[in-house]
Design a protein around this motif. Sequence first.
Motif, mmCIF file in Angstrom:
data_model
loop_
_atom_site.group_PDB
_atom_site.id
_atom_site.type_symbol
_atom_site.label_atom_id
_atom_site.label_comp_id
_atom_site.label_asym_id
_atom_site.label_seq_id
_atom_site.Cartn_x
_atom_site.Cartn_y
_atom_site.Cartn_z
ATOM 1 N N LEU A 139 18.778 -1.493 -19.621
ATOM 2 C CA LEU A 139 18.695 -0.939 -20.970
ATOM 3 C C LEU A 139 17.785 0.287 -20.999
ATOM 4 O O LEU A 139 18.118 1.306 -21.606
ATOM 5 C CB LEU A 139 18.190 -1.999 -21.946
ATOM 6 N N ASP A 140 16.648 0.207 -20.324
ATOM 7 C CA ASP A 140 15.739 1.351 -20.252
ATOM 8 C C ASP A 140 16.420 2.556 -19.609
ATOM 9 O O ASP A 140 16.278 3.687 -20.082
ATOM 10 C CB ASP A 140 14.475 0.995 -19.476
ATOM 11 N N LYS A 179 14.873 -15.650 -16.931
ATOM 12 C CA LYS A 179 13.853 -14.619 -17.051
ATOM 13 C C LYS A 179 14.143 -13.468 -16.090
ATOM 14 O O LYS A 179 13.958 -12.298 -16.437
ATOM 15 C CB LYS A 179 12.471 -15.197 -16.780
ATOM 16 N N GLU A 220 16.751 -5.703 -19.071
ATOM 17 C CA GLU A 220 15.800 -4.794 -19.707
ATOM 18 C C GLU A 220 15.709 -3.484 -18.928
ATOM 19 O O GLU A 220 15.631 -2.408 -19.513
ATOM 20 C CB GLU A 220 14.423 -5.441 -19.814
ATOM 21 N N VAL A 225 16.943 -11.483 -17.567
ATOM 22 C CA VAL A 225 16.455 -10.709 -18.706
ATOM 23 C C VAL A 225 15.737 -9.453 -18.208
ATOM 24 O O VAL A 225 15.915 -8.362 -18.746
ATOM 25 C CB VAL A 225 15.539 -11.558 -19.606
ATOM 26 N N LYS A 226 14.924 -9.584 -17.178
ATOM 27 C CA LYS A 226 14.206 -8.425 -16.620
ATOM 28 C C LYS A 226 15.192 -7.382 -16.110
ATOM 29 O O LYS A 226 15.007 -6.181 -16.329
ATOM 30 C CB LYS A 226 13.287 -8.861 -15.477
#
Length: 67
Positions: free
Chosen positions: A24-25, A14, A21, A17-18
């Motif tokens: 990606l942003d 997790k 993310e 993944v954060k």
Amino acid sequence: MKSIQFKNEMFKMKGKVKILEGELDQSINSYNNVLAGNKNLKCEIDELRKAKLNQKEVMKKINSKIE
């Protein structure tokens, strides 16, 4: 014991993944900024092309008056 290991692995995943993310942003924001910059440059190029055409027409008129 396996349940604790599984929970630890899920917690780590997790977190990864954060992080992904967030990256990606940032990439999406950077991409959008580049697209906006390209759009502005295209508008400037179009304006310069129009100005060039106008200058050519003016020069033709001046040359015809001189002749």
